[in-house]
Scaffold this motif. Structure first.
Motif, short mmCIF file in Angstrom:
data_model
loop_
_atom_site.label_atom_id
_atom_site.label_comp_id
_atom_site.label_asym_id
_atom_site.label_seq_id
_atom_site.Cartn_x
_atom_site.Cartn_y
_atom_site.Cartn_z
N PHE A 49 -9.00 -8.30 -14.66
CA PHE A 49 -8.49 -8.40 -13.31
C PHE A 49 -8.69 -7.53 -12.05
O PHE A 49 -7.51 -6.51 -12.78
CB PHE A 49 -7.21 -9.40 -12.75
N ILE A 50 -9.58 -7.25 -11.40
CA ILE A 50 -10.11 -5.62 -10.88
C ILE A 50 -9.50 -5.96 -9.75
O ILE A 50 -10.40 -7.61 -9.00
CB ILE A 50 -11.11 -5.35 -11.43
N GLY A 51 -8.67 -5.15 -8.37
CA GLY A 51 -8.28 -5.34 -7.48
C GLY A 51 -8.66 -4.45 -6.27
O GLY A 51 -8.80 -3.25 -6.75
N MET A 52 -9.35 -4.08 -5.30
CA MET A 52 -10.19 -3.38 -4.99
C MET A 52 -9.48 -3.37 -3.13
O MET A 52 -9.64 -4.75 -2.62
CB MET A 52 -11.63 -3.43 -4.68
N ASP A 53 -9.12 -2.60 -2.88
CA ASP A 53 -8.74 -2.49 -1.35
C ASP A 53 -9.50 -1.78 -0.40
O ASP A 53 -10.43 -0.24 -0.80
CB ASP A 53 -7.76 -1.81 -0.89
N HIS A 66 -12.86 -0.23 1.67
CA HIS A 66 -12.65 0.81 3.44
C HIS A 66 -13.79 1.09 3.15
O HIS A 66 -14.89 1.13 2.21
CB HIS A 66 -11.51 1.71 3.58
N LYS A 67 -14.35 1.51 4.66
CA LYS A 67 -16.10 1.92 4.79
C LYS A 67 -16.23 3.48 3.77
O LYS A 67 -17.32 3.08 3.51
CB LYS A 67 -15.78 3.10 6.15
N GLU A 68 -15.32 4.55 3.63
CA GLU A 68 -15.56 5.32 2.97
C GLU A 68 -14.99 5.02 1.24
O GLU A 68 -15.34 5.39 0.47
CB GLU A 68 -14.72 6.60 3.54
N THR A 69 -13.83 4.94 1.03
CA THR A 69 -12.69 5.08 0.17
C THR A 69 -12.30 3.35 -0.81
O THR A 69 -12.32 2.23 0.11
CB THR A 69 -12.13 5.71 -0.10
N THR A 70 -12.47 3.22 -1.80
CA THR A 70 -11.77 2.17 -2.10
C THR A 70 -11.02 2.47 -3.24
O THR A 70 -11.26 2.55 -4.14
CB THR A 70 -13.28 1.14 -2.73
N ASP A 71 -9.22 1.45 -2.58
CA ASP A 71 -8.75 1.94 -3.99
C ASP A 71 -9.05 0.73 -5.08
O ASP A 71 -9.00 -0.39 -5.02
CB ASP A 71 -7.20 1.63 -3.40
N VAL A 72 -8.80 0.94 -6.17
CA VAL A 72 -8.96 -0.07 -7.29
C VAL A 72 -7.83 0.00 -8.60
O VAL A 72 -7.37 1.14 -8.79
CB VAL A 72 -9.76 1.14 -8.47
N ALA A 73 -7.38 -1.41 -8.38
CA ALA A 73 -6.24 -1.32 -9.91
C ALA A 73 -6.76 -2.43 -10.33
O ALA A 73 -7.41 -3.13 -10.14
CB ALA A 73 -5.23 -1.22 -8.70
#
Length: 80
Positions: free
Chosen positions: A8-12, A14-21
């Motif tokens: 399971f991949i969660g992504m936050d 945003h316009k420029e970057t994406t945080d991934v857990a």
């Protein structure tokens, strides 16, 4: 060693970057993967990496990033 059945991949996103857990069905510990650039190439590379280590992926992201669903045509991802 066999692949975990699902990651399971969660992504936050945003316009420029994406945080991934992520978390796998084999290990319930959530891990921070890192921050990637928000573009198709980075997303495809991310999906490619995780498909090499898991049988199935379930990707969670905000409604603002619905453009990622277009990637499901070329990548084995699902979004609830």
């Amino acid at each position: 060693m066999s692949k975990p059945s699902t990651i399971f991949i969660g992504m936050d996103v945003h316009k420029e970057t994406t945080d991934v857990a992520f978390v796998s069905t084999e290990d319930s510990a959530v891990s921070f993967y890192g921050t990637i650039t928000t573009n198709t190439r980075s997303m495809l590379n991310l999906i490619k990496k995780f498909t090499s280590i898991a049988s199935n992926l379930c990707v969670w992201f905000t409604k603002l990033a619905l453009w990622l669903l277009a990637l499901s045509d070329c990548c084995p991802i699902s979004h609830p």
